[in-house]
Write a protein that holds these residues in place. Structure first.
Motif, PDB file in Angstrom:
ATOM      1  N   GLY A 250       0.654  -1.222   0.138  1.00 53.37           N
ATOM      2  CA  GLY A 250       0.128  -0.093  -0.048  1.00 53.37           C
ATOM      3  C   GLY A 250       0.809   1.374   0.048  1.00 53.37           C
ATOM      4  O   GLY A 250       0.221   2.207   0.413  1.00 53.37           O
ATOM      5  N   SER A 251       2.128   1.168  -0.495  1.00 56.46           N
ATOM      6  CA  SER A 251       2.794   2.252  -0.326  1.00 56.46           C
ATOM      7  C   SER A 251       3.554   2.765  -1.674  1.00 56.46           C
ATOM      8  O   SER A 251       2.998   2.084  -2.780  1.00 56.46           O
ATOM      9  CB  SER A 251       4.133   2.092   0.494  1.00 56.46           C
ATOM     10  N   TYR A 252       4.044   4.080  -1.806  1.00 57.73           N
ATOM     11  CA  TYR A 252       4.325   4.739  -3.071  1.00 57.73           C
ATOM     12  C   TYR A 252       5.771   5.193  -2.995  1.00 57.73           C
ATOM     13  O   TYR A 252       6.070   5.656  -2.079  1.00 57.73           O
ATOM     14  CB  TYR A 252       3.315   5.778  -3.048  1.00 57.73           C
ATOM     15  N   HIS A 253       6.511   4.478  -3.972  1.00 57.53           N
ATOM     16  CA  HIS A 253       7.937   4.450  -4.009  1.00 57.53           C
ATOM     17  C   HIS A 253       8.689   5.249  -5.023  1.00 57.53           C
ATOM     18  O   HIS A 253       8.535   5.087  -6.161  1.00 57.53           O
ATOM     19  CB  HIS A 253       8.605   3.162  -3.914  1.00 57.53           C
ATOM     20  N   LEU A 254       9.348   6.478  -4.581  1.00 56.59           N
ATOM     21  CA  LEU A 254      10.032   7.271  -5.742  1.00 56.59           C
ATOM     22  C   LEU A 254      11.278   6.707  -6.201  1.00 56.59           C
ATOM     23  O   LEU A 254      12.061   6.094  -5.422  1.00 56.59           O
ATOM     24  CB  LEU A 254      10.047   8.690  -4.947  1.00 56.59           C
ATOM     25  N   VAL A 255      11.446   6.964  -7.398  1.00 62.17           N
ATOM     26  CA  VAL A 255      12.786   6.657  -8.055  1.00 62.17           C
ATOM     27  C   VAL A 255      13.187   7.709  -8.908  1.00 62.17           C
ATOM     28  O   VAL A 255      12.747   7.572 -10.077  1.00 62.17           O
ATOM     29  CB  VAL A 255      12.710   5.235  -8.799  1.00 62.17           C
ATOM     30  N   ASP A 256      13.452   8.713  -8.360  1.00 57.75           N
ATOM     31  CA  ASP A 256      13.474  10.124  -9.055  1.00 57.75           C
ATOM     32  C   ASP A 256      14.742  10.973  -9.022  1.00 57.75           C
ATOM     33  O   ASP A 256      14.603  12.170  -9.582  1.00 57.75           O
ATOM     34  CB  ASP A 256      12.322  11.084  -8.545  1.00 57.75           C
ATOM     35  N   GLY A 257      15.835  10.454  -8.783  1.00 54.10           N
ATOM     36  CA  GLY A 257      16.917  11.201  -8.572  1.00 54.10           C
ATOM     37  C   GLY A 257      16.824  12.541  -7.948  1.00 54.10           C
ATOM     38  O   GLY A 257      17.630  13.518  -8.055  1.00 54.10           O
ATOM     39  N   GLY A 258      16.104  12.502  -6.824  1.00 55.25           N
ATOM     40  CA  GLY A 258      15.894  13.473  -6.018  1.00 55.25           C
ATOM     41  C   GLY A 258      14.979  14.601  -6.364  1.00 55.25           C
ATOM     42  O   GLY A 258      14.911  15.719  -5.449  1.00 55.25           O
ATOM     43  N   TYR A 259      14.237  14.415  -7.426  1.00 55.54           N
ATOM     44  CA  TYR A 259      13.321  15.599  -7.867  1.00 55.54           C
ATOM     45  C   TYR A 259      12.215  15.858  -6.651  1.00 55.54           C
ATOM     46  O   TYR A 259      12.156  17.158  -6.471  1.00 55.54           O
ATOM     47  CB  TYR A 259      12.455  14.763  -9.185  1.00 55.54           C
ATOM     48  N   SER A 260      11.813  15.020  -6.291  1.00 53.00           N
ATOM     49  CA  SER A 260      10.606  15.348  -5.316  1.00 53.00           C
ATOM     50  C   SER A 260      11.187  15.891  -3.736  1.00 53.00           C
ATOM     51  O   SER A 260      10.420  16.306  -2.909  1.00 53.00           O
ATOM     52  CB  SER A 260       9.955  14.168  -4.723  1.00 53.00           C
ATOM     53  N   ALA A 261      12.473  15.893  -3.703  1.00 56.94           N
ATOM     54  CA  ALA A 261      13.229  16.465  -2.441  1.00 56.94           C
ATOM     55  C   ALA A 261      13.430  18.017  -2.301  1.00 56.94           C
ATOM     56  O   ALA A 261      14.030  18.440  -1.501  1.00 56.94           O
ATOM     57  CB  ALA A 261      14.483  15.614  -2.099  1.00 56.94           C
ATOM     58  N   ARG A 262      13.380  18.621  -3.777  1.00 58.57           N
ATOM     59  CA  ARG A 262      13.546  19.813  -3.963  1.00 58.57           C
ATOM     60  C   ARG A 262      12.688  20.785  -2.976  1.00 58.57           C
ATOM     61  O   ARG A 262      11.672  20.510  -2.804  1.00 58.57           O
ATOM     62  CB  ARG A 262      13.421  20.233  -5.428  1.00 58.57           C
TER      63      ARG A 262
END
Length: 262
Positions: A250-262
């Protein structure tokens, strides 16, 4: 100093998916095909389901020539009956449906919400959101009846972020995350796990329309200093499908090179 080269692929766990059959929508190219390649390296049999049947058959033939068990089937994820037929084909071909990756999707045009073409909006929603619902609707009963299964829904970083000019895509991907969480709650006690992956901008044919300037802009959005690769998304997907992720649901896992941490 920025390290923006693509690292070597990690070692594959031998026979991790041996005896398991996987259905991958949008499996003929890009992330879907990378996932298929990763799963067969772990011993799975795969069905590449794609709107482009000829391309799916060519990809399956290539995998088969390399020693994998792979088949192809035409699917239109906007058509629930078409998805049901793809699920049935998987069970008929390999005897079970153990893994599923609901990956089929389209980008849609770019325009602000107040000027977005209504037909284009519905087409994106129908493919990217309703297509995932249709897939879950027909995969889950099969897996629940067997008492086991794992599903990854391909969302996006835009399942948690906004992006100007992409109201339909963003709405659809937010919806995919919600569907994932809801289905996971419903089927956790039936042996089925459902998670979502959130790729950043990945270097696949979906981005082929971008010119050099557009590509450079997308790269600039990722602190890693590059676009992601389909293989990197495939590694996350394989992990979520594997028994190594047995308590992840039930979880959502980012693989985004830090995009969402900006």
């Amino acid at each position: 100093m920025q390290h923006n080269s693509v690292p070597a692929a990690p070692a594959v766990v031998p026979d991790e998916f041996a005896g398991k059959a996987a259905l991958i929508t949008g499996g003929a190219s890009g992330i879907g095909l990378a996932v298929a390649r990763r799963l067969v390296r772990g011993g799975a049999a795969v069905v590449l389901a794609d709107f482009d049947e000829a391309k799916a058959r060519a990809a399956a033939a290539e995998l088969t020539a390399e020693g994998a068990r792979a088949a192809a089937v035409a699917v239109d994820v906007t058509d629930a009956d078409s998805v049901a037929a793809a699920v049935a084909f998987t069970v008929e071909t390999y005897g079970s449906l153990d893994l599923a990756v609901n990956n089929a999707g389209i980008a849609g045009p770019s325009a602000p919400t107040g000027a977005y073409d209504v037909d284009a909006y519905h087409k994106v929603i129908d493919t990217n959101l309703n297509g995932v619902f249709h897939s879950l609707r027909h995969e889950l009963p099969v897996m629940a009846a067997a008492g086991r299964g794992a599903i990854v829904n391909m969302a996006s970083i835009l399942g948690t972020n906004g992006f100007a000019g992409s109201p339909a895509y963003v709405a659809a991907k937010h919806g995919v995350v919600g569907l994932t969480k809801t289905a996971a709650l419903e089927y956790a006690d039936r042996g089925v796990r459902i998670n979502a992956a959130g790729p950043g901008f990945i270097d696949t044919p979906l981005l082929a329309h971008n010119d050099a300037e557009g590509r450079a802009h997308l790269i600039s959005l990722h602190p890693a200093g590059r676009l992601g690769t389909a293989d990197e998304v495939a590694e996350l997907t394989a992990f979520l499908l594997s028994d190594r992720a047995s308590f992840i649901n039930g979880s959502y896992h980012l693989v985004d090179g830090g995009y969402s941490a900006r």
